[in-house]
Scaffold this active site. Structure first.
Site, PDB file in Angstrom:
ATOM      1  CB  CYS A  52      -0.950  -0.020   1.192  1.00 39.68           C
ATOM      2  SG  CYS A  52      -0.143  -0.005   2.810  1.00 39.68           S
ATOM      3  CG  LEU A  53       1.241   6.051   1.026  1.00 38.60           C
ATOM      4  CD1 LEU A  53       1.747   6.384  -0.370  1.00 38.60           C
ATOM      5  CD2 LEU A  53       0.331   7.159   1.544  1.00 38.60           C
TER       6      LEU A  53
END
Length: 156
Positions: free
Chosen positions: A113-114
């Site tokens: 993800c981030l």
């Protein structure tokens, strides 16, 4: 104390008794937690896994984030709120929606993800569904982009 409980938890000094608080909710599902070694994947490990094509990398960010910031090459975008449903889809529907072959429960998956928060949630979901070879890239897009930028800069 019942006799069954006494067999499981013999009278021991308080500090050596097993801690069971909060574990009632996973009772019966221990095999998911006890037989799987959870391991975060590092940047270099992920890069090598992608080169070997031995994993499916699933980016659980929202589609707009990928369009705006970019993605790790070879990753498949399945937003976090779709992960559970996606992993339970039939192979034909999965292929139609994500344009990829649906992974089996024995396939190696890596979630990203981030910055590692959503990928950890996706990992938990996958493990609860029996995908015991799942891992996550805790560094996420932020770390990947930093390394990739510095590698490209050094290569010039």
């Amino acid at each position: 104390m019942s006799w069954a409980r006494a067999l499981r938890f013999p009278r021991l000094p308080l500090k050596v008794r097993p801690i069971t608080l909060g574990l009632k909710s996973i009772e019966g599902n221990c095999h998911n937690f006890c037989t799987t070694v959870f391991k975060d994947v590092t940047y270099l490990e992920l890069k090598n896994l992608l080169k070997s094509k031995s994993i499916m990398l699933i980016d659980v960010r929202e589609t707009w984030e990928i369009l705006e910031y970019g993605k790790i090459p070879g990753s498949v975008n399945i937003p976090l709120n779709e992960v559970g449903e996606a992993l339970q889809m039939n192979p034909k529907d999965f292929n139609e929606k994500y344009n990829e072959v649906k992974p089996s429960k024995s396939d190696s998956l890596v979630f990203s993800c981030l910055a590692g928060e959503r990928s950890k949630k996706a990992l938990d979901t996958a493990i609860s569904l029996g995908f015991n070879s799942a891992q996550h890239y805790a560094g996420g897009w932020k770390e990947w982009a930093t390394y990739e930028y510095s590698e490209k800069k050094q290569g010039n």
